[in-house]
Motif scaffolding. Structure first.
Motif: not given
Length: 196
Positions: A183-196
């Motif tokens: 099994t492979c779990f992939s999680i994606y966080f959009p960069k547009s949400e995180y201005k560093i």
């Protein structure tokens, strides 16, 4: 104390631990769903975070002769997030992979990034999940039960918590699985949400 009394006490102790874990996970889920986890975010180095979680589970993996590795992608990958909860996501996926992998299996964890998203992946060579069950695995209390997995303990809340945390961070989670292969779990966080 007789052997029978010891056995009864051990079973009682195990049951209490299980109920304590269940109540803790239900509390976590209610906090996530009420939006409380979004209040405290910080800059996270995902590579360091993943390596820390892999080290934490190293002994458990070794005890089952499972090779747990962190694949090298970049030296640093950053995102804004709630540290405790992102650690919980990675922790849950690694511990599940260990429990649902046979002795001699492999688990690979890594983070990567593209122009539009940051990605966390946990992949294993475990028992796998049937296609008809994949759509249910993120539901509360759902557990995959078959001849191979029926003896594996769990509350059935871990993946529901993972999905809730990911969604609270405006991310998505995907799963690919094949019975007998892993099994492979992939999680994606959009960069547009995180201005560093």
């Amino acid at each position: 104390m007789t052997e029978k009394q010891k056995e009864i006490l051990q079973r009682t102790s195990d049951r209490i631990k299980s109920l304590t874990k269940l109540s803790g996970e239900l509390l976590d889920l209610s906090k996530i769903e009420s939006g409380l986890i979004n209040q405290e975010r910080e800059e996270l180095d995902l590579i360091a975070l993943i390596k820390g979680q892999a080290e934490f589970y190293r002994d458990k993996a070794d005890a089952k002769s499972i090779l747990l590795t962190v694949k090298e992608t970049k030296k640093e990958i950053h995102m804004m997030g709630n540290r405790i909860n992102i650690e919980e996501v990675v922790s849950n996926l690694i511990s599940n992979a260990i429990r649902y992998s046979p002795s001699g299996g492999q688990i690979t964890v890594w983070a990567d990034e593209k122009s539009d998203c940051t990605k966390i992946v946990v992949s294993d060579t475990g028992f796998g999940i049937e296609k008809k069950e994949l759509e249910h695995i993120f539901k509360r209390f759902f557990r995959v039960k078959n001849e191979t997995t029926r003896y594996i303990n769990g509350t059935g809340l871990g993946l529901a918590i993972v999905k809730s945390i990911v969604e609270a961070h405006h991310g998505t989670i995907e799963v690919e699985s094949e019975v007998g292969k892993g099994t492979c779990f992939s999680i994606y966080f959009p960069k547009s949400e995180y201005k560093i």
